[in-house]
Motif scaffolding. Sequence first.
Motif, short mmCIF file in Angstrom:
data_model
loop_
_atom_site.label_atom_id
_atom_site.label_comp_id
_atom_site.label_asym_id
_atom_site.label_seq_id
_atom_site.Cartn_x
_atom_site.Cartn_y
_atom_site.Cartn_z
N TRP A 218 0.85 -1.19 0.00
CA TRP A 218 0.00 0.00 0.00
C TRP A 218 0.89 1.23 0.00
O TRP A 218 1.80 1.35 0.83
N ALA A 219 0.64 2.14 -0.92
CA ALA A 219 1.43 3.37 -1.04
C ALA A 219 0.49 4.56 -1.08
O ALA A 219 -0.36 4.66 -1.96
N GLU A 220 0.64 5.47 -0.11
CA GLU A 220 -0.21 6.66 -0.02
C GLU A 220 0.57 7.92 -0.39
O GLU A 220 1.79 7.99 -0.22
N ASN A 221 -0.17 8.90 -0.85
CA ASN A 221 0.36 10.24 -1.10
C ASN A 221 1.49 10.25 -2.12
O ASN A 221 2.52 10.92 -1.94
N LEU A 222 1.31 9.52 -3.20
CA LEU A 222 2.25 9.57 -4.32
C LEU A 222 1.86 10.73 -5.24
O LEU A 222 0.69 11.09 -5.35
N LEU A 223 2.83 11.33 -5.89
CA LEU A 223 2.58 12.45 -6.80
C LEU A 223 1.69 13.51 -6.13
O LEU A 223 0.74 14.02 -6.72
N SER A 224 1.99 13.80 -4.88
CA SER A 224 1.11 14.64 -4.08
C SER A 224 1.74 15.99 -3.76
O SER A 224 2.95 16.13 -3.70
N ALA A 225 0.87 16.98 -3.54
CA ALA A 225 1.32 18.32 -3.15
C ALA A 225 0.13 19.16 -2.77
O ALA A 225 -1.02 18.85 -3.14
N VAL A 226 0.38 20.23 -2.02
CA VAL A 226 -0.61 21.27 -1.73
C VAL A 226 -0.10 22.54 -2.38
O VAL A 226 1.03 22.97 -2.12
N TRP A 227 -0.91 23.14 -3.23
CA TRP A 227 -0.49 24.34 -3.94
C TRP A 227 -1.11 25.58 -3.32
O TRP A 227 -2.18 25.54 -2.72
N ARG A 228 -0.41 26.67 -3.44
CA ARG A 228 -0.90 27.99 -3.07
C ARG A 228 -1.39 28.02 -1.62
O ARG A 228 -2.46 28.53 -1.32
N GLN A 229 -0.59 27.43 -0.74
CA GLN A 229 -0.89 27.49 0.68
C GLN A 229 -0.34 28.79 1.26
O GLN A 229 0.86 29.01 1.27
N ARG A 230 -1.23 29.66 1.72
CA ARG A 230 -0.80 30.93 2.31
C ARG A 230 -0.48 30.73 3.78
O ARG A 230 -1.23 30.09 4.52
#
Length: 357
Positions: A218-230
């Motif tokens: 089981w692999a979580e949060n692949l190719l993941s990101a949060v954009w425009r976090q102020r």
Amino acid sequence: MAHAQSLLLPPLYTETHIVEALTQGRQEASPARLTVQYQIAASTNVMPLEWGSRKPLPEIQFTEAHAYYHTVWQVRVSITSGRYRLSYLRGAVQNYTGSPGAAQLYLDSQSTGIRYFREYVVDANMNNSEVTSWTLEQSIPLRTRQGEGNLVLGFSLLDTHRVQQGNLRGDMLFWQLQGDLRLDTTRGLPAERARGWGMAVHVAVFAPLSRGACVGLWAENLLSAVWRQRVQQIRARVLTNTVIPDADGFLRAAPLLSGTVQEAERRLSIQPRYTLGAFLPRGASGLAVLIHKDTDWKYQVVYVRGSFRLAWSLPQGIYACEWRTGQWQWLIGASHLQIDRVNHALLTVRWTSPLGE
């Protein structure tokens, strides 16, 4: 440093979910059902969890190589129909790590007081988050020589409500702390400006082996990101009980904090999480072995007999028991039977109901 940390999120695949997938073998298209789950867990090596309500704390000497305090809670609502599952999750993670000096400074400040002649070398890190996610998963049959396995693909949309990532480094001696603070935080921002948006991809694959055994990844949060976090970026010098001369030579008490605060927009990486699991049946029971990797390594051995399970987790030394009563499923775990000696504890409650006929 604050910007070097990957954001921690509540787990999508819990130990219960993984063990069920390993023990049930072939995953047929299931009838529609609704599942509501609540999970809370806390773990620390600084002091027993129950001591958090004591004022003042008993005197204690911290002897570990590093200190940590980690909590996670989540509420999840899932609808499963056929080979699809749609999940709503709201959860939060608090993660504090530090040097032995940082832990001892906290313990002394909460007990008989900070020692005047004791030197505290402080290196403390904070990585907190609160997030809402919507996740859609699809299970795809896989044919192998030993039978039919499954490939599960998942995609999550993320909505962050709170982010706090920071680091304090310094030295304290003679009641004087001198250090540097780097903190990125959404605290102080209006709620609508503190939110960030992101995505994550999840993959799981498990396949049968000979004689009823099963293995999975089981692999979580692949190719993941949060954009425009102020966030508000705080860069400050920390001084306590310190006097400094001004331009005219007069001695003045130094401000506790002196530095800059500015609002900025960041792209946040997300910490991936991996689990390798295997199940070995033996008659009506069996043994599952799980290896977890996110910020560190964790290992779990689970005895399975029907819906009843006994688990032992390392390195925390947590003993857990899981059982089902009707539509309810319970998981309770702790590192010790005496409440005032528990450093690690967890509780999961799950309710499942069929939808329609």
